[in-house]
Design a protein around this motif. Sequence first.
Motif, PDB file in Angstrom:
ATOM      1  N   LEU A  94       0.808  -1.205   0.000  1.00 48.96           N
ATOM      2  CA  LEU A  94       0.000   0.000   0.000  1.00 48.96           C
ATOM      3  C   LEU A  94       0.852   1.270   0.000  1.00 48.96           C
ATOM      4  N   PHE A  95       1.873   1.303   0.836  1.00 47.76           N
ATOM      5  CA  PHE A  95       2.673   2.519   0.968  1.00 47.76           C
ATOM      6  C   PHE A  95       4.051   2.393   0.331  1.00 47.76           C
ATOM      7  N   GLN A  96       4.376   1.255  -0.267  1.00 51.10           N
ATOM      8  CA  GLN A  96       5.720   1.038  -0.793  1.00 51.10           C
ATOM      9  C   GLN A  96       6.071   2.009  -1.916  1.00 51.10           C
ATOM     10  N   SER A  97       5.130   2.365  -2.755  1.00 54.80           N
ATOM     11  CA  SER A  97       5.405   3.285  -3.862  1.00 54.80           C
ATOM     12  C   SER A  97       5.735   4.690  -3.364  1.00 54.80           C
ATOM     13  N   ALA A  98       5.306   5.023  -2.152  1.00 58.24           N
ATOM     14  CA  ALA A  98       5.584   6.348  -1.598  1.00 58.24           C
ATOM     15  C   ALA A  98       6.975   6.425  -0.956  1.00 58.24           C
ATOM     16  N   LEU A  99       7.638   5.291  -0.806  1.00 53.60           N
ATOM     17  CA  LEU A  99       8.955   5.269  -0.160  1.00 53.60           C
ATOM     18  C   LEU A  99      10.042   5.700  -1.133  1.00 53.60           C
ATOM     19  N   SER A 100      11.100   6.282  -0.586  1.00 55.65           N
ATOM     20  CA  SER A 100      12.266   6.628  -1.402  1.00 55.65           C
ATOM     21  C   SER A 100      12.957   5.328  -1.823  1.00 55.65           C
ATOM     22  N   PRO A 101      13.850   5.377  -2.818  1.00 54.04           N
ATOM     23  CA  PRO A 101      14.536   4.147  -3.237  1.00 54.04           C
ATOM     24  C   PRO A 101      15.265   3.454  -2.080  1.00 54.04           C
ATOM     25  N   PHE A 102      15.896   4.242  -1.203  1.00 49.49           N
ATOM     26  CA  PHE A 102      16.602   3.649  -0.067  1.00 49.49           C
ATOM     27  C   PHE A 102      15.641   2.924   0.861  1.00 49.49           C
ATOM     28  N   TRP A 103      14.553   3.590   1.240  1.00 54.46           N
ATOM     29  CA  TRP A 103      13.597   2.978   2.165  1.00 54.46           C
ATOM     30  C   TRP A 103      12.811   1.859   1.492  1.00 54.46           C
ATOM     31  N   GLY A 104      12.631   1.948   0.181  1.00 54.27           N
ATOM     32  CA  GLY A 104      12.011   0.847  -0.546  1.00 54.27           C
ATOM     33  C   GLY A 104      12.881  -0.405  -0.501  1.00 54.27           C
ATOM     34  N   LYS A 105      14.194  -0.186  -0.622  1.00 58.17           N
ATOM     35  CA  LYS A 105      15.140  -1.307  -0.530  1.00 58.17           C
ATOM     36  C   LYS A 105      15.147  -1.884   0.882  1.00 58.17           C
ATOM     37  N   VAL A 106      15.106  -1.017   1.887  1.00 60.50           N
ATOM     38  CA  VAL A 106      15.052  -1.477   3.280  1.00 60.50           C
ATOM     39  C   VAL A 106      13.774  -2.284   3.511  1.00 60.50           C
ATOM     40  N   TYR A 107      12.669  -1.810   2.954  1.00 63.06           N
ATOM     41  CA  TYR A 107      11.396  -2.524   3.096  1.00 63.06           C
ATOM     42  C   TYR A 107      11.465  -3.897   2.423  1.00 63.06           C
ATOM     43  N   ASP A 108      12.048  -3.954   1.215  1.00 64.35           N
ATOM     44  CA  ASP A 108      12.204  -5.237   0.523  1.00 64.35           C
ATOM     45  C   ASP A 108      13.049  -6.205   1.349  1.00 64.35           C
ATOM     46  N   PHE A 110      13.480  -6.144   4.573  1.00 68.65           N
ATOM     47  CA  PHE A 110      12.687  -6.523   5.745  1.00 68.65           C
ATOM     48  C   PHE A 110      11.682  -7.623   5.396  1.00 68.65           C
ATOM     49  N   CYS A 111      10.985  -7.461   4.269  1.00 71.53           N
ATOM     50  CA  CYS A 111       9.990  -8.475   3.850  1.00 71.53           C
ATOM     51  C   CYS A 111      10.655  -9.819   3.608  1.00 71.53           C
ATOM     52  N   HIS A 112      11.777  -9.810   2.880  1.00 70.06           N
ATOM     53  CA  HIS A 112      12.484 -11.068   2.614  1.00 70.06           C
ATOM     54  C   HIS A 112      13.032 -11.675   3.901  1.00 70.06           C
ATOM     55  N   LEU A 113      13.488 -10.831   4.808  1.00 65.48           N
ATOM     56  CA  LEU A 113      14.009 -11.323   6.091  1.00 65.48           C
ATOM     57  C   LEU A 113      12.901 -11.976   6.904  1.00 65.48           C
ATOM     58  N   MET A 114      11.730 -11.375   6.918  1.00 67.36           N
ATOM     59  CA  MET A 114      10.597 -11.946   7.663  1.00 67.36           C
ATOM     60  C   MET A 114      10.157 -13.278   7.050  1.00 67.36           C
ATOM     61  N   VAL A 115      10.012 -13.310   5.737  1.00 66.78           N
ATOM     62  CA  VAL A 115       9.568 -14.537   5.066  1.00 66.78           C
ATOM     63  C   VAL A 115      10.615 -15.639   5.229  1.00 66.78           C
ATOM     64  N   GLY A 116      11.880 -15.301   4.968  1.00 63.03           N
ATOM     65  CA  GLY A 116      12.955 -16.296   5.100  1.00 63.03           C
ATOM     66  C   GLY A 116      13.149 -16.747   6.535  1.00 63.03           C
ATOM     67  N   GLY A 117      13.050 -15.815   7.470  1.00 61.80           N
ATOM     68  CA  GLY A 117      13.187 -16.173   8.878  1.00 61.80           C
ATOM     69  C   GLY A 117      12.074 -17.095   9.343  1.00 61.80           C
ATOM     70  N   PHE A 118      10.849 -16.811   8.917  1.00 60.55           N
ATOM     71  CA  PHE A 118       9.730 -17.680   9.266  1.00 60.55           C
ATOM     72  C   PHE A 118       9.911 -19.066   8.667  1.00 60.55           C
ATOM     73  N   ALA A 119      10.363 -19.117   7.402  1.00 58.67           N
ATOM     74  CA  ALA A 119      10.574 -20.408   6.745  1.00 58.67           C
ATOM     75  C   ALA A 119      11.655 -21.211   7.463  1.00 58.67           C
ATOM     76  N   LEU A 120      12.731 -20.543   7.881  1.00 60.53           N
ATOM     77  CA  LEU A 120      13.787 -21.244   8.625  1.00 60.53           C
ATOM     78  C   LEU A 120      13.294 -21.716   9.986  1.00 60.53           C
ATOM     79  N   TYR A 121      12.462 -20.928  10.619  1.00 63.93           N
ATOM     80  CA  TYR A 121      11.909 -21.301  11.924  1.00 63.93           C
ATOM     81  C   TYR A 121      11.024 -22.544  11.811  1.00 63.93           C
ATOM     82  N   ILE A 122      10.229 -22.608  10.760  1.00 65.00           N
ATOM     83  CA  ILE A 122       9.279 -23.707  10.583  1.00 65.00           C
ATOM     84  C   ILE A 122       9.950 -24.960  10.015  1.00 65.00           C
TER      85      ILE A 122
END
Length: 181
Positions: A94-108, A110-122
């Motif tokens: 929803l708000f990703q397009s409003a982020l600057s390139p730096f914060w968009g990269k940080v958000y990406d 973060f998303c990959h870290l959450m998904v990968g971390g959950f997958a490793l946990y499970i």
Amino acid sequence: MAGSQTEKYPGSHVGRVGYYIQMLVKLLDGIFAVLAVSALLAIAVVVIIQIVSRFLLPTSPIWTEELSRYLFIYLIVMSSGLIVRKNLHVRLELFQSALSPFWGKVYDIFCHLMVGGFALYILPYSIKYAQIGRWQTSPALEVPMYWSFLSVCFFFALTAFYSFVCIVLLFLERDDQGVLR
């Protein structure tokens, strides 16, 4: 010197290490895409066999429904890494397009870290789950259910692998002058 690195690895804005990682990932993408397409085609063949046998034969084979179910499961599993790699998985955009390139990269990241971390946990729990299938066989095909239950392990392993590869590539990403972003 920085420009020579991007010239040496055409189309790559991630440098030498990132280029080799991208080549490995493209090879794996191709393998998993072929496996997913093969599963889809096999599902189509099995379903056609079931349909034809229902209308033209006195009885239809009971193994077709079970095989199509297992093929569908593995189709999803083999596609899961490709979905993560291409950022097509479910996430809040929803708000990703409003982020600057730096914060968009940080958000990406973060998303990959959450998904990968959950997958490793499970993943360890999915391995325990797969062990349950060692003592069971499927009703129609009479194959060990271990192979069906193992699909969960493959799913979480592929999701974790592709998530962390995406994180590494995001960290290695360079701008047009070859400078790390």
